[in-house]
Scaffold this active site. Structure first.
Site, mmCIF file in Angstrom:
data_model
loop_
_atom_site.group_PDB
_atom_site.id
_atom_site.type_symbol
_atom_site.label_atom_id
_atom_site.label_comp_id
_atom_site.label_asym_id
_atom_site.label_seq_id
_atom_site.Cartn_x
_atom_site.Cartn_y
_atom_site.Cartn_z
ATOM 1 N N ASP A 19 -23.449 48.636 -0.698
ATOM 2 C CA ASP A 19 -23.288 49.791 -1.485
ATOM 3 C C ASP A 19 -23.907 50.958 -1.069
ATOM 4 O OD1 ASP A 19 -25.676 48.564 -1.594
ATOM 5 O OD2 ASP A 19 -25.901 48.464 -3.875
ATOM 6 N N GLY A 222 -45.450 41.978 -8.209
ATOM 7 C CA GLY A 222 -45.730 42.241 -9.559
ATOM 8 C C GLY A 222 -46.506 43.372 -10.019
ATOM 9 N N GLN A 303 -38.525 44.056 -12.640
ATOM 10 C CA GLN A 303 -39.903 43.164 -13.026
ATOM 11 C C GLN A 303 -40.393 43.490 -14.820
ATOM 12 O OE1 GLN A 303 -43.502 45.483 -11.448
ATOM 13 N NE2 GLN A 303 -42.501 45.247 -9.643
HETATM 14 N N1 MGD Z 1 -30.039 37.165 -10.703
HETATM 15 C C1 MGD Z 1 -29.939 38.270 -10.093
HETATM 16 N N2 MGD Z 1 -29.087 39.138 -10.587
HETATM 17 C C2 MGD Z 1 -28.728 40.327 -9.886
HETATM 18 C C3 MGD Z 1 -29.521 40.671 -8.453
HETATM 19 C C4 MGD Z 1 -30.428 39.506 -8.000
HETATM 20 O O1 MGD Z 1 -31.233 39.881 -7.183
HETATM 21 N N3 MGD Z 1 -30.476 38.463 -8.934
HETATM 22 N N4 MGD Z 1 -29.544 41.781 -8.006
HETATM 23 C C5 MGD Z 1 -29.004 43.089 -8.922
HETATM 24 C C6 MGD Z 1 -28.457 44.097 -7.968
HETATM 25 S S1 MGD Z 1 -29.786 44.900 -7.010
HETATM 26 C C7 MGD Z 1 -27.154 44.561 -7.818
HETATM 27 S S2 MGD Z 1 -26.632 45.919 -6.626
HETATM 28 C C8 MGD Z 1 -26.142 43.848 -8.461
HETATM 29 C C9 MGD Z 1 -24.922 43.663 -7.966
HETATM 30 O O2 MGD Z 1 -23.915 43.018 -8.515
HETATM 31 P P1 MGD Z 1 -22.295 43.253 -7.990
HETATM 32 O O3 MGD Z 1 -21.920 44.532 -7.584
HETATM 33 O O4 MGD Z 1 -21.666 42.721 -9.199
HETATM 34 O O5 MGD Z 1 -22.506 42.569 -6.691
HETATM 35 P P2 MGD Z 1 -21.703 40.856 -6.384
HETATM 36 O O6 MGD Z 1 -22.326 39.666 -6.984
HETATM 37 O O7 MGD Z 1 -21.467 40.743 -5.114
HETATM 38 O O8 MGD Z 1 -20.462 40.904 -7.165
HETATM 39 C C10 MGD Z 1 -19.179 41.758 -6.613
HETATM 40 C C11 MGD Z 1 -17.779 40.959 -6.595
HETATM 41 O O9 MGD Z 1 -16.833 41.854 -6.202
HETATM 42 C C12 MGD Z 1 -15.716 41.361 -5.448
HETATM 43 N N5 MGD Z 1 -15.332 42.388 -4.918
HETATM 44 C C13 MGD Z 1 -15.868 43.055 -3.745
HETATM 45 N N6 MGD Z 1 -15.056 44.181 -3.339
HETATM 46 C C14 MGD Z 1 -13.999 44.163 -4.284
HETATM 47 C C15 MGD Z 1 -13.088 45.095 -4.632
HETATM 48 O O10 MGD Z 1 -12.730 45.806 -3.864
HETATM 49 N N7 MGD Z 1 -12.236 44.863 -5.659
HETATM 50 C C16 MGD Z 1 -12.398 43.833 -6.438
HETATM 51 N N8 MGD Z 1 -11.647 43.573 -7.407
HETATM 52 N N9 MGD Z 1 -13.623 43.035 -6.246
HETATM 53 C C17 MGD Z 1 -14.314 43.014 -5.280
HETATM 54 C C18 MGD Z 1 -16.818 40.223 -4.909
HETATM 55 O O11 MGD Z 1 -15.712 39.234 -4.126
HETATM 56 C C19 MGD Z 1 -17.760 39.696 -5.535
HETATM 57 O O12 MGD Z 1 -17.437 38.702 -6.296
HETATM 58 O O13 MGD Z 1 -26.689 42.369 -8.917
HETATM 59 C C20 MGD Z 1 -27.772 42.724 -9.684
HETATM 60 N N10 MGD Z 1 -27.831 41.349 -10.489
HETATM 61 N N1 MGD Z 2 -27.502 42.468 4.194
HETATM 62 C C1 MGD Z 2 -27.708 42.737 2.903
HETATM 63 N N2 MGD Z 2 -28.134 43.945 2.681
HETATM 64 C C2 MGD Z 2 -28.259 44.299 1.493
HETATM 65 C C3 MGD Z 2 -27.922 43.583 0.230
HETATM 66 C C4 MGD Z 2 -27.316 42.485 0.643
HETATM 67 O O1 MGD Z 2 -26.883 41.841 -0.218
HETATM 68 N N3 MGD Z 2 -27.062 42.039 1.784
HETATM 69 N N4 MGD Z 2 -28.053 44.203 -1.011
HETATM 70 C C5 MGD Z 2 -28.284 45.612 -1.329
HETATM 71 C C6 MGD Z 2 -28.994 45.996 -2.397
HETATM 72 S S1 MGD Z 2 -27.704 45.895 -3.550
HETATM 73 C C7 MGD Z 2 -30.126 46.223 -2.562
HETATM 74 S S2 MGD Z 2 -30.667 46.349 -4.455
HETATM 75 C C8 MGD Z 2 -31.134 46.213 -1.602
HETATM 76 C C9 MGD Z 2 -32.257 45.247 -1.940
HETATM 77 O O2 MGD Z 2 -33.129 45.302 -0.895
HETATM 78 P P1 MGD Z 2 -34.641 45.713 -0.677
HETATM 79 O O3 MGD Z 2 -34.784 47.027 -1.315
HETATM 80 O O4 MGD Z 2 -35.104 45.583 0.816
HETATM 81 O O5 MGD Z 2 -35.326 44.695 -1.342
HETATM 82 P P2 MGD Z 2 -35.654 42.992 -1.303
HETATM 83 O O6 MGD Z 2 -34.925 42.440 -0.122
HETATM 84 O O7 MGD Z 2 -35.108 42.629 -2.679
HETATM 85 O O8 MGD Z 2 -37.025 42.773 -1.259
HETATM 86 C C10 MGD Z 2 -37.816 43.611 -0.463
HETATM 87 C C11 MGD Z 2 -39.347 42.988 -0.231
HETATM 88 O O9 MGD Z 2 -39.956 43.117 -1.399
HETATM 89 C C12 MGD Z 2 -41.076 42.412 -1.330
HETATM 90 N N5 MGD Z 2 -41.681 41.829 -2.717
HETATM 91 C C13 MGD Z 2 -41.397 40.822 -3.420
HETATM 92 N N6 MGD Z 2 -42.236 41.051 -4.588
HETATM 93 C C14 MGD Z 2 -42.850 42.102 -4.676
HETATM 94 C C15 MGD Z 2 -43.471 42.742 -5.577
HETATM 95 O O10 MGD Z 2 -43.935 42.771 -6.448
HETATM 96 N N7 MGD Z 2 -43.870 44.032 -5.070
HETATM 97 C C16 MGD Z 2 -43.617 44.739 -3.874
HETATM 98 N N8 MGD Z 2 -44.027 46.053 -3.617
HETATM 99 N N9 MGD Z 2 -42.883 43.950 -2.867
HETATM 100 C C17 MGD Z 2 -42.452 42.940 -3.290
HETATM 101 C C18 MGD Z 2 -40.707 40.918 -0.693
HETATM 102 O O11 MGD Z 2 -41.493 40.231 -0.118
HETATM 103 C C19 MGD Z 2 -39.377 41.570 0.142
HETATM 104 O O12 MGD Z 2 -39.829 41.617 1.625
HETATM 105 O O13 MGD Z 2 -30.446 45.581 -0.569
HETATM 106 C C20 MGD Z 2 -29.306 46.040 -0.092
HETATM 107 N N10 MGD Z 2 -28.959 45.689 1.238
HETATM 108 S S1 SF4 Z 3 -21.465 48.514 7.505
HETATM 109 FE FE1 SF4 Z 3 -22.833 47.265 6.496
HETATM 110 S S2 SF4 Z 3 -24.371 48.484 5.784
HETATM 111 FE FE2 SF4 Z 3 -22.812 49.893 6.134
HETATM 112 S S3 SF4 Z 3 -21.761 50.078 4.162
HETATM 113 FE FE3 SF4 Z 3 -20.763 48.428 5.268
HETATM 114 S S4 SF4 Z 3 -21.749 46.391 4.808
HETATM 115 FE FE4 SF4 Z 3 -23.247 48.448 4.027
HETATM 116 MO MO MO Z 4 -28.792 46.777 -5.834
#
Ligand code: MGD
Ligand code: MGD
Ligand code: SF4
Ligand code: MO
Length: 726
Positions: A19, A222, A303
């Site tokens: 994203d 937290g 959290q």
């Molecule tokens: N328990 C728990 N829940 C979480 C989180 C967590 O850490 N733990 N993280 C939260 C966060 S930070 C985020 S950003 C959200 C992310 O939540 P989502 O954005 O829903 O991410 P995904 O779980 O990867 O689900 C995306 C789905 O879309 C499908 N997909 C990908 N590209 C396309 C497309 O172009 N078209 C269609 N139709 N499908 C596609 C992929 O195959 C995948 O199954 O989840 C949140 N929910």
């Molecule tokens: N390759 C890859 N990259 C991604 C994603 C992915 O699925 N794959 N997801 C994307 C998305 S949607 C999101 S939301 C981001 C999330 O990615 P980031 O913003 O980097 O967050 P996290 O990796 O969830 O956690 C980061 C850190 O928070 C620390 N942490 C744990 N608990 C606490 C706390 O209570 N306080 C503080 N201050 N720190 C704490 C952990 O030790 C960890 O090092 O990553 C994005 N980038």
């Molecule tokens: S190249 Fe990697 S970091 Fe850039 S938008 Fe695509 S998946 Fe995300």
């Molecule tokens: Mo996210």
């Protein structure tokens, strides 16, 4: 933009494999994408690419890809399907949905979609729901930047984006961009450091950014809200705040000071486990920098202290004079030249009586219509529109309340569920509840690339196109005002279609055709660009997008988009909703004898985005199994060896993974990766492709003490647990 060499066609594309939207180039030969590469060989964009982007074509041509609409035969979740046409699928879905709406009312439809910028429906999903009369839209952004945006709006009316280019100090509350995780932000932070910016990292773990940080605060998990209260105490006591700004542009400063008196530094030190001197020194570094920014962090939107922790970051930005200032956190607004997606959603037409039925709005109103109501008039005054759905997170139902209504039919039945580009079962909390919820539906539709656990519990699985197979005009939903163009590189395989086609197809069948006058996404792009006087085709031919010039301190002319027109340090909105109007700290769940450790769920892995990508061999072979990180001391106490299979168990459930013993983990804390399932393993409701063994969403809990009060979102980071050998 497109260019052509002898045999290779190059297209400018915007990656949606995560994203953060990197501008990339696809190289197409004989109707196939043969390479994805960075946008530049030299220059600032050359590093904006990660292994997920590079491997996207492998994923889109995978044998796991669904390319024909599928209809369930046999019981839901039995794993038996027949291929049908889109036309038949849409006819049947429309007929069933009509029956459900007739029997239970339009609020019986709930829709769950992906995070903000990989969904490509141009606002048509919300438009359809608003026309139909359902307020029950949920998204993963409820645990990401969407809820953060809503909470920010309560304090100063918009959601800022950091000015990395000019900043002299960056504060990362856990947020850890890396080479393969939010890659552009990782590079922007490195560049800012080269330009002299200080880096302050708050993380219980010695994370990847600590080595280059100026200060590392290894606070207890937290306790971010408590730390921020401590910083504010130092900043106010030592008069390091921007007095002129506070006087002219804030409300509630005295009340805030009174609240801060409850958090003397000694108490903050005790809560956070940090030395008082370190708290003081870091607060000074942040407040005394010429400019400073606090980028959004998912840590504080997942959290029990979420609302307060987010508000505290907002308050810090404001009182240090960094809000909407160069090098600080900038309120960008919508792109003024184009029709933004939020304008197409039509929230104004959903009748108030239906808005009032939005699930969870009584208990946890913050990001629901009810919570946002008081912002309508101020937002219109400052930003020109009443309903701005920032990061699509401003008018959501509360996810767990929605799943409860689906499972238990209380306060009313929800009987149709659409999961569109969203692996709902693994992507919220309490996977078992979501499974019960889905099993109690009369209609479940998934729009997907592959047979996810969620798709496995659906009645219809509709094949989605991918970002290499569609044109797209992407706006940033108010986070910044950029418009980006992505060019279709190849035709979608089989019968894959985008989300716009799904919604329009349904709308036409349900009597809303006049409100969906565009037959293709390109037509809607033409409409959205009409003020620029160009068609999408011309626009895409000549540019990568449109970025308005950034203006700072716009509030001097308009005020802030809050009821008082000022930054509300004491929130009138929270007060009117019956909550504490001032930020506070409360304890997150604590270890016990039965559950002596804390587990940090939701870890992102370089190879995958969220619950996706595990079917791509090139990525999967780098990380074949989920790994649980733990400290050497804890491992020794439990006689656990590196590389052995272990369980993490808590009061909600049990998941399995491989132990990785690491010095960078603090004692007492275990980390579990997010979203594991194995696409190659057995499908169907009793297996869910191993999600029942592996998915971290089974450890999260939705009861008092485990959810944020104001928003109702679950605590993911720091859940009491124990670890056992498997
Ligand atoms: N328990 C728990 N829940 C979480 C989180 C967590 O850490 N733990 N993280 C939260 C966060 S930070 C985020 S950003 C959200 C992310 O939540 P989502 O954005 O829903 O991410 P995904 O779980 O990867 O689900 C995306 C789905 O879309 C499908 N997909 C990908 N590209 C396309 C497309 O172009 N078209 C269609 N139709 N499908 C596609 C992929 O195959 C995948 O199954 O989840 C949140 N929910
Ligand atoms: N390759 C890859 N990259 C991604 C994603 C992915 O699925 N794959 N997801 C994307 C998305 S949607 C999101 S939301 C981001 C999330 O990615 P980031 O913003 O980097 O967050 P996290 O990796 O969830 O956690 C980061 C850190 O928070 C620390 N942490 C744990 N608990 C606490 C706390 O209570 N306080 C503080 N201050 N720190 C704490 C952990 O030790 C960890 O090092 O990553 C994005 N980038
Ligand atoms: S190249 Fe990697 S970091 Fe850039 S938008 Fe695509 S998946 Fe995300
Ligand atoms: Mo996210």
């Amino acid at each position: 933009m497109t260019s052509q060499t002898e045999e290779t066609i190059k297209k400018g594309v915007i990656c949606a494999s995560c994203d953060i939207a990197c501008p990339l180039v696809s190289e197409v030969k004989d109707g196939k994408v043969v390479k994805i590469r960075a946008h530049q060989d030299k220059g600032p964009l050359k590093d904006y690419i990660c292994m997920k982007g590079v491997n996207a074509p492998n994923g889109f041509s995978s044998e796991h890809r669904i390319t024909k609409p599928l209809k369930r035969v046999g019981e839901r979740g039995s794993g038996q399907w027949e291929e049908i046409s889109w036309e038949t699928a849409l006819d049947e879905i429309a007929e069933k949905l009509t029956g459900i709406v007739d029997q239970y009312g339009p609020e019986a439809l709930a829709v769950s979609t992906s995070q903000w910028n990989t969904s490509t429906d141009n606002g048509m999903g919300r438009r359809f729901m608003n026309l139909l009369g359902s307020p029950n839209w949920i998204s993963g952004v409820a645990l990401c930047a969407g809820n953060t945006a809503a909470v920010n709006r309560m304090t100063y009316g918009w959601f800022p984006w950091p000015d990395y280019r000019n900043t002299k100090c960056i504060v990362l509350f856990g947020h850890t961009p890396k080479k393969h995780s939010w890659t552009p932000i990782y590079h922007q932070i490195r560049k800012a450091q080269k330009n002299g910016a200080k880096l302050i990292v708050l993380d219980p773990r010695r994370n990847e950014n600590v080595d280059s940080a100026d200060i590392w605060l290894p606070l207890k998990a937290g306790t971010d809200a408590a730390l921020s209260l401590g910083w504010l105490n130092v900043i106010i006591e030592e008069e390091l705040y921007d007095k002129a700004f506070v006087e002219k542009w804030t409300t509630g400063f005295e009340a805030l000071k009174e609240r801060l008196a409850e958090y003397p530094l000694a108490r903050v030190a005790e809560i956070t486990g940090l030395e008082e001197t370190l708290i003081r020194e870091s607060a000074r570094m942040y407040a005394m920098a010429d400019s400073a920014c606090i980028p959004w962090s998912p840590i504080t939107d997942q959290q029990v202290n979420s609302t307060s922790a987010i508000r505290l970051q907002a308050i810090l930005r404001a009182i240090t004079g960094n809000l909407d200032a160069p090098g600080g956190d900038v309120l960008h607004g919508l792109n003024p030249e184009v029709i933004n997606e939020v304008e197409l959603e039509w929230h104004e037409i959903l009748p108030q009586a239906q808005k009032d039925k939005q699930l969870g709005n009584e208990q946890h109103p913050v990001f629901t219509y009810r919570g946002m109501e008081a912002l309508r008039e101020p937002t219109k005054r400052v930003w020109g529109r009443e309903y701005v759905n920032l990061i699509t997170g401003s008018f959501m139902a509360v996810p767990y309340r929605t799943f409860q209504a689906m499972a238990y039919e209380k306060p009313y039945p929800v009987k149709a569920f659409f999961a569109l580009g969203n692996n709902a079962l693994l992507g919220y909390s309490n996977m078992k509840l979501i499974r019960d919820a889905m099993m109690n539906q009369e209609l479940v539709v998934a729009h997907e690339h592959v047979m996810t656990p969620t798709a496995q519990l659906s009645d219809y699985v509709l094949p989605g196109d991918s970002w290499l197979e569609r044109n797209h005009l992407q706006d940033s939903l108010g986070w910044n005002a950029n418009i980006l163009v992505s060019n279709k590189s190849v035709e979608p395989p089989g019968e894959c279609h985008g989300a716009f086609d799904f919604w329009r197809g349904l709308a036409v069948r349900m009597g809303f055709e006049e409100h969906f006058p565009w037959e293709t996404t390109e037509q809607i792009f033409d409409y959205r660009l009409k003020n620029l006087g160009v068609s999408f085709e011309e626009f895409a031919k000549n540019s990568f997008g449109h970025t308005p010039k950034v203006k700072f301190r716009k509030y001097e002319n308009t005020g802030f988009a809050t009821p008082s027109g000022k930054v509300e340090l004491k929130s009138s909105i929270l007060e009117d909703l019956g909550f504490d109007a001032l930020p506070y700290y409360r304890d997150s769940p604590q270890p016990s004898e039965e559950y002596p450790l804390l587990v940090f769920t939701g870890v992102r892995e370089d190879e995958f985005f969220q619950t996706g990508h595990r079917f791509i061999p090139e990525l999967r072979k780098r990380r074949p199994e989920p790994k649980f990180f733990l400290n050497p001391k804890d491992a020794k106490n439990l006689a656990i060896e590196n590389g052995e299979w272990i369980f993490i168990i808590n009061k909600a459930g049990k998941i399995k993974g491989i132990a990785e013993i690491r010095d960078d983990m603090p004692p007492g804390l275990v980390r579990a990766p997010h979203g594991w399932w194995k696409p190659e393993t057995k499908q169907g409701k009793d297996f869910l492709s191993s999600a029942l063994d592996l998915s971290d969403a089974q450890l999260t809990i939705e009861e008092e003490g485990y959810i944020d009060t104001e928003q109702g979102i679950p605590h993911l980071r720091g859940l009491p647990c124990r670890v056992e050998k498997a």
